[in-house]
Design a protein around this motif. Structure first.
Motif, PDB file in Angstrom:
ATOM      1  N   TYR A  21       0.883  -1.087   0.089  1.00  0.00           N
ATOM      2  CA  TYR A  21      -0.102   0.063  -0.032  1.00  0.00           C
ATOM      3  C   TYR A  21       0.878   1.306   0.011  1.00  0.00           C
ATOM      4  CZ  TYR A  21      -3.348  -3.370   1.377  1.00  0.00           C
ATOM      5  OH  TYR A  21      -4.192  -4.658   1.349  1.00  0.00           O
ATOM      6  N   LEU A  22       2.069   1.120   0.321  1.00  0.00           N
ATOM      7  CA  LEU A  22       2.939   2.284   0.655  1.00  0.00           C
ATOM      8  C   LEU A  22       4.127   2.439  -0.362  1.00  0.00           C
ATOM      9  CD1 LEU A  22       3.171   2.338   4.343  1.00  0.00           C
ATOM     10  CD2 LEU A  22       1.412   3.292   3.095  1.00  0.00           C
ATOM     11  N   HIS A  23       4.543   1.224  -1.059  1.00  0.00           N
ATOM     12  CA  HIS A  23       5.650   1.282  -1.795  1.00  0.00           C
ATOM     13  C   HIS A  23       5.517   0.454  -3.061  1.00  0.00           C
ATOM     14  CE1 HIS A  23       7.802   2.770   1.441  1.00  0.00           C
ATOM     15  NE2 HIS A  23       7.397   1.786   2.203  1.00  0.00           N
ATOM     16  N   HIS A  24       4.507  -0.018  -3.432  1.00  0.00           N
ATOM     17  CA  HIS A  24       4.360  -0.844  -4.495  1.00  0.00           C
ATOM     18  C   HIS A  24       3.165  -0.957  -4.909  1.00  0.00           C
ATOM     19  CE1 HIS A  24       8.344  -2.755  -3.495  1.00  0.00           C
ATOM     20  NE2 HIS A  24       7.929  -2.952  -2.264  1.00  0.00           N
ATOM     21  N   SER A  25       3.065  -1.186  -6.485  1.00  0.00           N
ATOM     22  CA  SER A  25       1.765  -1.500  -7.052  1.00  0.00           C
ATOM     23  C   SER A  25       0.713  -2.644  -6.533  1.00  0.00           C
ATOM     24  CB  SER A  25       1.848  -1.566  -8.723  1.00  0.00           C
ATOM     25  OG  SER A  25       0.557  -1.859  -9.345  1.00  0.00           O
ATOM     26  N   LEU A  26      -0.436  -2.156  -6.119  1.00  0.00           N
ATOM     27  CA  LEU A  26      -1.216  -3.085  -5.484  1.00  0.00           C
ATOM     28  C   LEU A  26      -1.452  -4.440  -6.464  1.00  0.00           C
ATOM     29  CD1 LEU A  26      -3.413  -0.912  -3.526  1.00  0.00           C
ATOM     30  CD2 LEU A  26      -1.535  -2.451  -2.537  1.00  0.00           C
ATOM     31  N   SER A  74       8.528   5.858   5.328  1.00  0.00           N
ATOM     32  CA  SER A  74       8.476   7.043   4.075  1.00  0.00           C
ATOM     33  C   SER A  74       7.878   6.318   2.794  1.00  0.00           C
ATOM     34  CB  SER A  74       9.938   7.400   3.861  1.00  0.00           C
ATOM     35  OG  SER A  74      10.575   8.089   4.829  1.00  0.00           O
ATOM     36  N   THR A  75       6.677   6.811   2.397  1.00  0.00           N
ATOM     37  CA  THR A  75       6.051   6.113   1.201  1.00  0.00           C
ATOM     38  C   THR A  75       6.535   6.385  -0.011  1.00  0.00           C
ATOM     39  OG1 THR A  75       4.447   8.165   0.993  1.00  0.00           O
ATOM     40  CG2 THR A  75       3.907   6.333   2.409  1.00  0.00           C
ATOM     41  N   SER A  76       6.533   5.612  -1.235  1.00  0.00           N
ATOM     42  CA  SER A  76       7.074   5.974  -2.617  1.00  0.00           C
ATOM     43  C   SER A  76       6.107   6.095  -3.435  1.00  0.00           C
ATOM     44  CB  SER A  76       8.071   4.277  -2.812  1.00  0.00           C
ATOM     45  OG  SER A  76       9.012   4.207  -1.674  1.00  0.00           O
ATOM     46  N   PHE A 133       9.366  15.218  -3.111  1.00  0.00           N
ATOM     47  CA  PHE A 133       8.932  14.632  -1.996  1.00  0.00           C
ATOM     48  C   PHE A 133       8.030  13.492  -2.232  1.00  0.00           C
ATOM     49  CE2 PHE A 133       9.021  19.106  -0.098  1.00  0.00           C
ATOM     50  CZ  PHE A 133       9.923  18.892   0.929  1.00  0.00           C
ATOM     51  N   ASN A 134       8.033  13.369  -3.610  1.00  0.00           N
ATOM     52  CA  ASN A 134       7.359  12.202  -4.362  1.00  0.00           C
ATOM     53  C   ASN A 134       7.460  10.809  -3.956  1.00  0.00           C
ATOM     54  OD1 ASN A 134       5.266  14.382  -5.031  1.00  0.00           O
ATOM     55  ND2 ASN A 134       5.642  14.158  -7.302  1.00  0.00           N
ATOM     56  N   ALA A 135       8.675  10.474  -3.860  1.00  0.00           N
ATOM     57  CA  ALA A 135       9.369   9.308  -3.875  1.00  0.00           C
ATOM     58  C   ALA A 135       9.742   8.893  -2.341  1.00  0.00           C
ATOM     59  CB  ALA A 135      10.448   8.832  -4.818  1.00  0.00           C
ATOM     60  N   TYR A 150      -4.163  21.168   0.451  1.00  0.00           N
ATOM     61  CA  TYR A 150      -2.577  20.619   0.874  1.00  0.00           C
ATOM     62  C   TYR A 150      -3.092  19.268   1.840  1.00  0.00           C
ATOM     63  CZ  TYR A 150      -1.059  25.087  -0.788  1.00  0.00           C
ATOM     64  OH  TYR A 150      -0.874  26.222  -1.552  1.00  0.00           O
ATOM     65  N   GLU A 151      -4.096  18.962   1.845  1.00  0.00           N
ATOM     66  CA  GLU A 151      -4.381  17.768   2.505  1.00  0.00           C
ATOM     67  C   GLU A 151      -3.637  16.419   2.062  1.00  0.00           C
ATOM     68  OE1 GLU A 151      -7.973  15.021   4.172  1.00  0.00           O
ATOM     69  OE2 GLU A 151      -8.347  16.794   3.406  1.00  0.00           O
ATOM     70  N   TRP A 152      -3.530  16.455   0.730  1.00  0.00           N
ATOM     71  CA  TRP A 152      -3.099  15.185  -0.007  1.00  0.00           C
ATOM     72  C   TRP A 152      -1.571  14.858   0.317  1.00  0.00           C
ATOM     73  CZ3 TRP A 152       1.325  15.477  -2.736  1.00  0.00           C
ATOM     74  CH2 TRP A 152       1.772  17.020  -3.265  1.00  0.00           C
ATOM     75  N   PHE A 153      -0.833  15.948   0.688  1.00  0.00           N
ATOM     76  CA  PHE A 153       0.622  16.050   1.211  1.00  0.00           C
ATOM     77  C   PHE A 153       1.001  15.236   2.237  1.00  0.00           C
ATOM     78  CE2 PHE A 153       4.530  17.786   2.889  1.00  0.00           C
ATOM     79  CZ  PHE A 153       5.317  17.746   1.944  1.00  0.00           C
ATOM     80  N   PHE A 154      -0.072  15.143   3.263  1.00  0.00           N
ATOM     81  CA  PHE A 154       0.077  14.517   4.341  1.00  0.00           C
ATOM     82  C   PHE A 154      -0.659  13.186   4.408  1.00  0.00           C
ATOM     83  CE2 PHE A 154       0.137  19.050   4.895  1.00  0.00           C
ATOM     84  CZ  PHE A 154       1.388  19.270   5.975  1.00  0.00           C
ATOM     85  N   ASP A 155      -1.010  12.683   3.303  1.00  0.00           N
ATOM     86  CA  ASP A 155      -1.562  11.340   3.243  1.00  0.00           C
ATOM     87  C   ASP A 155      -0.527  10.345   2.594  1.00  0.00           C
ATOM     88  OD1 ASP A 155      -3.130   9.230   2.845  1.00  0.00           O
ATOM     89  OD2 ASP A 155      -4.442  10.023   1.283  1.00  0.00           O
ATOM     90  N   PRO A 156      -0.293   9.231   3.607  1.00  0.00           N
ATOM     91  CA  PRO A 156       0.575   8.332   3.199  1.00  0.00           C
ATOM     92  C   PRO A 156       0.320   7.603   1.689  1.00  0.00           C
ATOM     93  CG  PRO A 156       0.352   8.038   5.464  1.00  0.00           C
ATOM     94  CD  PRO A 156      -0.597   9.061   4.750  1.00  0.00           C
ATOM     95  N   LEU A 157      -1.258   7.382   1.427  1.00  0.00           N
ATOM     96  CA  LEU A 157      -1.519   6.848   0.382  1.00  0.00           C
ATOM     97  C   LEU A 157      -1.815   7.810  -0.873  1.00  0.00           C
ATOM     98  CD1 LEU A 157      -4.181   4.706   2.052  1.00  0.00           C
ATOM     99  CD2 LEU A 157      -2.209   3.766   1.343  1.00  0.00           C
ATOM    100  N   ALA A 158      -1.574   8.953  -0.629  1.00  0.00           N
ATOM    101  CA  ALA A 158      -1.747   9.945  -1.763  1.00  0.00           C
ATOM    102  C   ALA A 158      -0.671   9.580  -2.907  1.00  0.00           C
ATOM    103  CB  ALA A 158      -1.364  11.407  -1.325  1.00  0.00           C
TER     104      ALA A 158
END
Length: 526
Positions: free
Chosen positions: A129-134, A306-308, A431-433, A518-526
């Motif tokens: 959910y945080l680093h790879h394509s589901l 840290s999300t990717s 910050f995207n990756a 700016y809510e998306w910026f703090f979402d680990p799933l964004a």
């Protein structure tokens, strides 16, 4: 205006609680750290006659035979046959690396993922959910499942030897700049880094993540101080000051020494470091290095949490239809083409989400149907009014659509609609990756290890054992609390499997910026 900002920060922090319960939760989360501090502070109250024997040789020889005698320490200590001992140190060091840090981890990794055929990341159950394509079928690659935790000891071994070269205890290597830099990292950053890590985890990650960090730090530090008391060992400054064969000063009346920090005191015109270490309650608490353990715990959380994946929701079918870019059938047709291209014609048999849904539905057998859950999957368009449909937005989304940069929302509960005219600005793309916290973490641990050796406070062996303590503590808390409780609960809320009764689907940053662009910026799933 300022009052409203403070009000929002406060209400987002308390999250339907009050300041009293928030304070109690804080002390509960960091109770183990407070216990460690008290244990360290009052360690000198233990009667000397009840304390164990001090081992002044173990750390010295372990360091040289496990990592190699690059400083020619055997010769400096005037040991017989120092040339042969130095040769043996490199042979044993290579054997240690090859057998225990390469072959054994590979065998364990192979046993878990290929012999037992575990079809998910055993140590990071929800890394999809945080680093790879589901949609990708799980493949236990070296990058995905070996680096952590199996590759951490090997990487530590390599980095320690690299920075060890620049920390040699020779007069010509000591400079004012290095003295100040090492003091900043060994003293100041050592205290600040855990605080900044806690803030980062609280603001950007699932509720409960910071609590797990506090528990992990407390567990490793308590284990560390317990080891100091039961198996006291001499630090390198003691050997360099009195010699490896000294017995006169190997006792509990020996006072502490600031070693390289005395140079910094001279530069700054103070006696803070000298006085502080002079009164240390545990002089022979070299192994494990708490400095290393604490720094490693920060790094592990920064690297793994840290999300990717970013902009997950900006190109969903719902968003495109809302913006009027294309018809529903065009979106579905394009999504099918994207899937086929991404998987080279192979349609995945199952996905992590479908597996979770099947498991959840089986657990709910005999209960109410999923109607309430399905309704919860509806997108919260609370902030969608702020999204305009001007030509710049349409053009940007169309570009993504045409360039195959679309990512599926995977049926996550979407609390907002991301405005790509803001989120795709250049200063957000860095910050995207998740590279910022990861890069800072690697720089921090490298300089921290170098500083510790440069100041002559710990051997590589001490630092390596500190890393093992942090790795053990993290793995323990991760497998018992973080993954099965914190992450599972949060993912199920974001998938709509649970009602978000306590507003736990949002991070602190999302709560503060709720309803803004700016809510998306703090979402680990964004």
């Amino acid at each position: 205006m300022l009052l409203n900002i403070f009000k929002r920060l406060y209400t987002s922090a308390t999250n339907r609680r009050n300041i009293f319960t928030l304070t109690i939760n804080f002390f509960i989360n960091f109770a183990l750290i407070l216990i460690w501090l008290e244990a360290f502070k009052h360690a000198d109250l233990i009667p000397v006659e009840k304390r164990p024997k001090i081992h002044s040789h173990i750390a010295f020889y372990s360091d040289l035979f496990l990592f190699g005698d690059y400083w020619n320490e055997f010769k400096n200590q005037n040991l017989n046959n120092h040339s042969i001992l130095r040769l043996y140190s490199f042979i044993s060091s290579f054997s240690f690396m090859l057998i225990l840090l390469v072959l054994l981890p590979l065998l364990l990794w192979y046993y878990i993922y290929h012999h037992k055929k575990i079809d998910y990341n055993f140590f990071e159950r929800y890394d999809n959910y945080l680093h790879h394509s589901l949609e990708l079928k799980f493949i236990p690659t070296i990058k995905r499942t070996f680096i952590f935790p199996f590759g951490i000891p090997l990487m530590t071994f390599i980095v320690l030897n690299l920075v060890h070269i620049g920390a040699i205890q020779e007069e010509e290597n000591f400079t004012k700049f290095k003295d100040i830099l090492s003091w900043v990292f060994y003293v100041l950053i050592h205290v600040i880094a855990p605080i900044l890590t806690s803030i980062y985890l609280y603001v950007f990650h699932a509720p409960g993540t910071m609590k797990c960090f506090g528990i992990a730090v407390g567990v490793q530090n308590i284990l560390g101080v317990t080891t100091h008391l039961l198996l006291p060992m001499a630090p390198p400054w003691f050997t360099h000051l009195y010699g490896i064969n000294d017995t006169e000063h190997v006792n509990y009346s020996q006072e502490g020494f600031a070693a390289g920090l005395t140079r910094t005191d001279n530069h700054l015109g103070t006696h803070l470091s000298t006085d502080g270490f002079h009164k240390s309650p545990i002089v022979f608490g070299a192994v494990p290095s708490i400095h290393s353990a604490l720094a490693c715990q920060c790094v592990i959380f920064l690297l793994l949490r840290s999300t990717s994946l970013k902009h997950r929701f900006v190109t969903t079918s719902v968003h495109k239809r809302m913006l009027g870019i294309t018809r529903n059938e065009d979106v579905e047709e394009h999504d099918e083409e994207m899937e086929l291209e991404q998987y080279n014609g192979e349609t995945p048999s199952s996905t992590p989400i479908s597996s979770m849904r099947e498991e959840y539905e089986s657990d709910q057998e005999g209960h109410d149907d999923m109607s309430s859950t399905e309704s919860f999957l509806a997108i919260d368009l609370e902030s969608s009014s702020s999204i305009s449909t001007d030509s710049s937005i349409l053009t940007a989304v169309e570009d993504d659509f045409e360039n195959n940069e679309i990512k599926s929302s995977q049926n996550f509960v979407q609390y907002y609609v991301e405005d790509i005219t803001i989120s795709k600005k250049w200063y957000f793309t860095i910050f995207n990756a998740g590279l910022v916290p990861k890069t800072l973490a690697i720089i921090f641990i490298s300089i921290q290890w170098w500083s510790t050796m440069y100041l002559d406070h710990h051997y590589r062996f001490d630092l390596f054992i500190g890393m093992l303590y942090s790795l053990f503590s993290y793995t323990l808390i991760n497998l018992t609390i973080l993954q099965p409780r914190v992450m599972k609960n949060w993912i199920e809320i974001r998938l709509g499997m649970k009602n978000d009764d306590y507003n736990e689907g949002r991070t602190y940053g999302m709560r503060v910026f709720k309803g803004t662009n700016y809510e998306w910026f703090f979402d680990p799933l964004a």
